[in-house]
Design a protein around this motif. Sequence first.
Motif, mmCIF file in Angstrom:
data_model
loop_
_atom_site.group_PDB
_atom_site.id
_atom_site.type_symbol
_atom_site.label_atom_id
_atom_site.label_comp_id
_atom_site.label_asym_id
_atom_site.label_seq_id
_atom_site.Cartn_x
_atom_site.Cartn_y
_atom_site.Cartn_z
ATOM 1 N N ARG A 243 1.364 -1.416 -0.205
ATOM 2 C CA ARG A 243 0.303 -0.068 0.185
ATOM 3 C C ARG A 243 0.966 1.704 0.481
ATOM 4 O O ARG A 243 0.452 1.879 -0.139
ATOM 5 C CB ARG A 243 -0.901 0.352 1.265
ATOM 6 C CG ARG A 243 -2.618 -0.724 1.271
ATOM 7 C CD ARG A 243 -2.551 -0.906 2.099
ATOM 8 N NE ARG A 243 -4.343 -1.439 2.197
ATOM 9 C CZ ARG A 243 -4.879 -1.068 3.182
ATOM 10 N NH1 ARG A 243 -4.867 -1.088 5.193
ATOM 11 N NH2 ARG A 243 -6.072 -1.631 3.526
ATOM 12 N N ASP A 247 0.918 0.691 -3.731
ATOM 13 C CA ASP A 247 -0.912 0.935 -4.509
ATOM 14 C C ASP A 247 -1.472 2.402 -4.591
ATOM 15 O O ASP A 247 -2.028 3.132 -5.011
ATOM 16 C CB ASP A 247 -1.664 -0.094 -2.909
ATOM 17 C CG ASP A 247 -1.152 -1.307 -3.905
ATOM 18 O OD1 ASP A 247 -0.484 -1.479 -4.512
ATOM 19 O OD2 ASP A 247 -1.723 -2.189 -2.964
ATOM 20 N N HIS A 251 -3.664 4.478 -6.955
ATOM 21 C CA HIS A 251 -4.532 4.232 -6.364
ATOM 22 C C HIS A 251 -5.334 6.059 -7.004
ATOM 23 O O HIS A 251 -6.310 6.461 -7.896
ATOM 24 C CB HIS A 251 -5.413 4.256 -5.133
ATOM 25 C CG HIS A 251 -6.069 4.473 -4.481
ATOM 26 N ND1 HIS A 251 -7.457 3.364 -4.621
ATOM 27 C CD2 HIS A 251 -7.387 5.691 -4.464
ATOM 28 C CE1 HIS A 251 -8.647 4.140 -4.435
ATOM 29 N NE2 HIS A 251 -8.762 5.940 -4.044
ATOM 30 N N ASP A 358 -3.115 -8.432 -10.047
ATOM 31 C CA ASP A 358 -3.886 -7.512 -9.030
ATOM 32 C C ASP A 358 -3.808 -5.902 -9.418
ATOM 33 O O ASP A 358 -4.785 -5.621 -9.276
ATOM 34 C CB ASP A 358 -2.408 -7.509 -7.994
ATOM 35 C CG ASP A 358 -2.738 -6.961 -6.850
ATOM 36 O OD1 ASP A 358 -3.778 -6.631 -6.413
ATOM 37 O OD2 ASP A 358 -1.771 -5.649 -6.316
ATOM 38 N N TYR A 359 -3.150 -5.648 -10.206
ATOM 39 C CA TYR A 359 -2.922 -4.167 -10.834
ATOM 40 C C TYR A 359 -4.614 -4.063 -11.604
ATOM 41 O O TYR A 359 -4.767 -3.124 -11.627
ATOM 42 C CB TYR A 359 -2.455 -3.794 -11.508
ATOM 43 C CG TYR A 359 -0.716 -3.313 -10.739
ATOM 44 C CD1 TYR A 359 -0.916 -3.349 -9.435
ATOM 45 C CD2 TYR A 359 0.356 -3.733 -11.097
ATOM 46 C CE1 TYR A 359 0.293 -3.360 -8.211
ATOM 47 C CE2 TYR A 359 0.928 -3.315 -9.847
ATOM 48 C CZ TYR A 359 1.631 -3.365 -9.190
ATOM 49 O OH TYR A 359 2.470 -3.357 -8.268
ATOM 50 N N SER A 361 -7.440 -6.060 -12.144
ATOM 51 C CA SER A 361 -8.173 -6.096 -11.077
ATOM 52 C C SER A 361 -8.630 -5.349 -9.930
ATOM 53 O O SER A 361 -9.683 -5.259 -10.242
ATOM 54 C CB SER A 361 -7.994 -7.886 -10.288
ATOM 55 O OG SER A 361 -6.776 -7.468 -9.413
ATOM 56 N N LYS A 362 -7.502 -4.565 -9.621
ATOM 57 C CA LYS A 362 -7.709 -3.580 -8.931
ATOM 58 C C LYS A 362 -8.800 -2.055 -9.910
ATOM 59 O O LYS A 362 -9.377 -1.028 -9.519
ATOM 60 C CB LYS A 362 -6.736 -3.334 -7.797
ATOM 61 C CG LYS A 362 -6.350 -4.220 -7.014
ATOM 62 C CD LYS A 362 -5.130 -3.692 -5.769
ATOM 63 C CE LYS A 362 -4.707 -4.481 -4.905
ATOM 64 N NZ LYS A 362 -3.780 -3.345 -4.202
ATOM 65 N N TYR A 363 -7.353 -2.113 -10.797
ATOM 66 C CA TYR A 363 -7.290 -0.440 -11.526
ATOM 67 C C TYR A 363 -7.907 -0.622 -13.303
ATOM 68 O O TYR A 363 -8.193 0.291 -13.083
ATOM 69 C CB TYR A 363 -6.260 -0.215 -11.401
ATOM 70 C CG TYR A 363 -5.651 -0.169 -10.320
ATOM 71 C CD1 TYR A 363 -6.424 0.639 -9.358
ATOM 72 C CD2 TYR A 363 -4.709 -0.730 -10.064
ATOM 73 C CE1 TYR A 363 -5.327 0.620 -7.749
ATOM 74 C CE2 TYR A 363 -4.045 -0.344 -8.612
ATOM 75 C CZ TYR A 363 -4.710 0.655 -7.768
ATOM 76 O OH TYR A 363 -3.887 -0.017 -6.324
#
Length: 474
Positions: A243, A247, A251, A358-359, A361-363
């Motif tokens: 984070r 992250d 974000h 990860d990136y 799926s998140k963004y």
Amino acid sequence: MSKSLFSNDFYWGAGSSAFQVEGGWDADGKGLTVADVNAFKKSEYQADTKVASDFYHKFEADINLMADLGLKMYRFSISWARIFPDGEGKINQKGIDYYNKIIDLLIERDIEPFITLYHFDLPYHLVEKYNGWESKETVAAFAEYAKTCYENFGDRVKKWQIHNEQNLMIRVNERMNIYEDKGNVEQLRIRMDHNMFLAYAKASDLCHELVDNGQVGPSISSTVTYPATNKPQDVMSAIWNNRLKTDYCIHTHVFGAYPDYYINYLDDVGLNLEITDEDYDVMKKAKVDFIAVNYYRTITTKYLEPTDKNLKGTKIKGFNEVDYNMYGYWEIIKNENLEETEYGAQIDPVGLRIALNDYYSKYHKPLIITENGLGTADELTKENKIHDGYRIDYIQSHIRAISEAINDGVDVFGYCVWSFTDILSSHQGFKKRYGLVYINRTDFELKDLKRIPKDSYYWYKKVIETKGSSIDER
């Protein structure tokens, strides 16, 4: 890999940055940069930026080698101080002319230019005048610089990165010109980071305004962290390391606002984020068309208990300056399951697959790998050959991880090896070589600066020719 998962329009590329390859540090009106100043301080024990790889004078030969390789994309940075020697004020036309020559030759050789506007080389005049990114005057100067680049190069260059690795750069004091005598260092760091977010937002907005079909995105230094055990506190330590080192940055770029966990963290450790309504409005305008990922290694952490002497939020050096430890959050430990380079970076291609999944799926943004490579010593044989099978092993395993991520459903549209030629490493000079092409020089002897393709160059050439289906062939 008998069947390639890479599309016909996948960008097989390579990269560099201005201060690490160009040389010509004061040629044709270029101004002094933070990268120059830092390099000169180390010139007693390693090479500096004065010559570097001499791309400034040898770009034609290097681009011809790129074309012979079959490169589809060259990711490089513009030196802000070549365009504005003082970072602001008068434009240096010779700097514009120089980059026009590079762009035109790349396009002539069917190589897409992919430009980074800022790669660790802030014009030093802005440091002297404003203390660099501490001031919003530097934000305004950067916006004008970005506008000038879009206006002069945007008719041919359609893909742009704003800052290279803002999330890593902000953690390295020398790159930000942060010194202990400047008061509360961590508070200063937060202010500089915030101003870089503002600069990104303004530059991204200008790109979409001024460049037809322009695309823009941040470049981030990937942090993939494993917990040392399945203890809940260790698992949470890994989440926090991701984070606070990566992250939060993605974000903020993607959503135009800081995540709640970041705001709460600042409150918990007594740091103040000074943000105005106007700042919020600027950040909300930020646009992200893609995320550029620089990936080299993974990290393993365990929980680090605060003490009476070291309160929650107290930072101490960990594996290095970048990968610091922090009481109340994490401590970095060695992963015994991974091999490491001679410089201590643990090699983990699976971590790249994890990062990409990860990136995405998140963004939900397309991804491109803009840096991935092995920095180590190379031996030039008597026959003028460099047999770097270790580099082929490294690149091969990471390309395979990308193909697996694509098979997972991740939208990955390109891969840029770091780097095309050997470069000036910030901390190891020319002892630490990354290139597909060898530069015949040492830290203190320029020799003939001859370009010598390594075994990895010829292997990558075949990978490009076969659109990735030959990566397992040697």
